[in-house]
Design a protein around this motif. Sequence first.
Motif, short mmCIF file in Angstrom:
data_model
loop_
_atom_site.label_atom_id
_atom_site.label_comp_id
_atom_site.label_asym_id
_atom_site.label_seq_id
_atom_site.Cartn_x
_atom_site.Cartn_y
_atom_site.Cartn_z
N ASP A 152 0.81 -1.21 0.00
CA ASP A 152 0.00 0.00 0.00
C ASP A 152 0.84 1.26 0.00
N TYR A 153 2.05 1.10 -0.49
CA TYR A 153 2.94 2.26 -0.45
C TYR A 153 3.46 2.62 -1.83
N ILE A 154 3.62 3.89 -2.02
CA ILE A 154 4.27 4.36 -3.23
C ILE A 154 5.58 5.02 -2.80
N THR A 155 6.65 4.66 -3.47
CA THR A 155 7.95 5.21 -3.11
C THR A 155 8.48 6.04 -4.27
N TYR A 156 8.66 7.31 -3.97
CA TYR A 156 9.19 8.23 -4.97
C TYR A 156 10.70 8.36 -4.78
N VAL A 157 11.42 8.35 -5.87
CA VAL A 157 12.88 8.48 -5.82
C VAL A 157 13.31 9.53 -6.83
N VAL A 158 14.23 10.37 -6.37
CA VAL A 158 14.81 11.30 -7.33
C VAL A 158 16.31 11.45 -7.03
N SER A 159 17.10 11.47 -8.10
CA SER A 159 18.55 11.64 -7.94
C SER A 159 18.99 12.84 -8.76
N ASP A 160 19.92 13.59 -8.20
CA ASP A 160 20.46 14.69 -9.00
C ASP A 160 21.60 14.16 -9.88
N SER A 161 22.17 15.03 -10.68
CA SER A 161 23.17 14.60 -11.64
C SER A 161 24.45 14.08 -10.97
N SER A 162 24.59 14.38 -9.68
CA SER A 162 25.77 13.86 -8.98
C SER A 162 25.45 12.58 -8.22
N GLY A 163 24.23 12.11 -8.36
CA GLY A 163 23.87 10.86 -7.71
C GLY A 163 23.35 11.00 -6.29
N ASN A 164 23.13 12.22 -5.85
CA ASN A 164 22.55 12.41 -4.51
C ASN A 164 21.06 12.07 -4.60
N LYS A 165 20.61 11.23 -3.74
CA LYS A 165 19.29 10.63 -3.88
C LYS A 165 18.37 11.02 -2.72
N THR A 166 17.09 11.32 -3.05
CA THR A 166 16.10 11.58 -2.02
C THR A 166 14.93 10.62 -2.25
N ILE A 167 14.47 10.03 -1.18
CA ILE A 167 13.41 9.02 -1.27
C ILE A 167 12.24 9.45 -0.39
N LYS A 168 11.02 9.21 -0.89
CA LYS A 168 9.84 9.53 -0.08
C LYS A 168 8.84 8.39 -0.22
N LYS A 169 8.40 7.88 0.90
CA LYS A 169 7.48 6.74 0.89
C LYS A 169 6.15 7.18 1.49
N ILE A 170 5.06 6.94 0.75
CA ILE A 170 3.74 7.42 1.19
C ILE A 170 2.71 6.29 1.08
N LYS A 171 1.83 6.24 2.07
CA LYS A 171 0.78 5.23 2.05
C LYS A 171 -0.32 5.68 1.07
N ILE A 172 -0.78 4.74 0.24
CA ILE A 172 -1.81 5.11 -0.75
C ILE A 172 -2.94 4.09 -0.78
N LYS A 173 -4.01 4.49 -1.49
CA LYS A 173 -5.11 3.56 -1.74
C LYS A 173 -5.27 3.53 -3.26
N ILE A 174 -5.20 2.35 -3.82
CA ILE A 174 -5.29 2.24 -5.28
C ILE A 174 -6.75 2.15 -5.71
N ASN A 175 -7.10 3.02 -6.65
CA ASN A 175 -8.49 3.09 -7.11
C ASN A 175 -8.53 3.77 -8.48
N ASP A 176 -9.49 3.39 -9.32
CA ASP A 176 -9.71 4.06 -10.60
C ASP A 176 -11.21 4.19 -10.77
N SER A 177 -11.71 5.39 -10.53
CA SER A 177 -13.15 5.57 -10.55
C SER A 177 -13.67 6.07 -11.90
N GLU A 178 -12.74 6.29 -12.85
CA GLU A 178 -13.19 6.83 -14.14
C GLU A 178 -13.16 5.78 -15.24
N LYS A 179 -14.23 5.79 -16.01
CA LYS A 179 -14.31 4.87 -17.15
C LYS A 179 -13.45 5.39 -18.30
N PRO A 180 -12.97 4.47 -19.14
CA PRO A 180 -12.27 4.96 -20.34
C PRO A 180 -13.26 5.60 -21.32
#
Length: 472
Positions: A152-180
């Motif tokens: 139930d988690y989404i983990t966002y990762v971003v690295s800068d051009s020097s390889g310094n990395k920041t990570i953020k983990k957030i609890k989510i609920k997966i759902n799609d309420s819209e029809k195509p």
Amino acid sequence: MKKKKVILSVIIALLVLVLMFLSYTLFSSKLYFKNLSKKSDLEVFTKYKEENVEACYGTKFTCHKVKYTTKGTVNYKKIGLYKVSYNINYRNKKLSKIKEVNVIDTKKPTLKVTGVFDNVCPSGKSKDILINAKDNYDGDISNKVTYTIKDDYITYVVSDSSGNKTIKKIKIKINDSEKPTITLKGESIIYLGTSSKYIEEGYKAEDNCDGDITKNVVVSGKVDTSKAGNYTLTYSVKDNFGNSSSVKREVKVYKKNDYNPENVTGSVIYLTFDDGPGPYTAKLLDILKKYNVKATFFVTGYNNNYNDMLKREVDEGHTVALHSYSHSYGTIYTGIDDFMNDLTKIQNKVKDYTGVESKIIRFPGGSSNTVSRKYKNHIMSDLTKKVEELGFRYFDWTIASGDAGETKDTNKIISNVTGHLKPNAANVILQHDIKGFSVDAVESIIQYGLANGYTFAPLTMNSPVVHQKVNN
Ligand code: ZN
């Protein structure tokens, strides 16, 4: 004893040599730098400052400060390896040392993720989540943020051009309420003559979560153009979450118009065109020919530019009928004789050009017109009686297309006509072939009529009477 002496003198000699070497290295003067490292790191955007470098002339224990110069620059705003040379030139003695300065970025980017997390697409996409990543060196790197979903988690990762990395983990609920959604290319109702070929014009399916899912569309239904009838094609698609949508396309396959002069019954459409011939008549005749549709032309006489159309109308099986030579109310509705003079003129003109003596007429303005009151009271009552006594038949209409002033919109004319058609009846349509926007409506009217079981016929002396109420 002699041997001992030799050993002793060798030792003494060695000691002297060591002492000489030491005193040379420790007490002889030379050029050197104090506090100058070979290599150092520098955080980007921090100004490069020399350390407490000193240039000396002297021994290990003494420093006579001398001047030195440097060569080479460090761009502290740009990551990279820079070389700076430190140089002493003192009393014809020279010393040069290279120092390497490595400009680096060790700061992590910032990563902000905000929004609503209880309605996230299975893919992690969500229009309600805002992602913002900034780096001291690279600037905005929001588009470099990646994410993974686990449990139930989404983990966002971003690295800068020097390889310094920041990570953020957030609890989510997966759902799609819209029809195509599915969008059809081309019309949703298609008219096709029998034995023509149905060509699929295509479609596009899009989903809020999955993007373009056109390739997942399933088309069901078949079109058999060898048989007249209404066919339905259904386009369905499902998104990854399981929401589904479908749209339909109607394909109406019609037979060519099968007008038989001996037997005009059932649902009949009489297309009638007043005031021509004119600049659009030839185009109209081409359309009618394509569908084997016969129509009726109530012609006028004052415009001589299109006289050759009269013959073509007759040759192609249409009825050329009489409207008015002058189409001038002030000329024809002033008296019975005035009207008959004008009518004879157009009758003769038609005869001259076609060889046909027409006795089918339509009054300018129709038999129900009230404009004629302005010129003579009771004139329409007199005329309707008179023309029938003389063996003419006059026709009004059951459906006005609206092209006489109500609208110039071709689509509106089509709907005015198709929306008022009555099955199992004689439908007499009023249009004007001197109006291009009205002529442009004819093909759609024909397609609609044929697909809905109507026969198109020209008016003849035997056609059912269509009269409006005389008002003057
Ligand atoms: Zn008219």
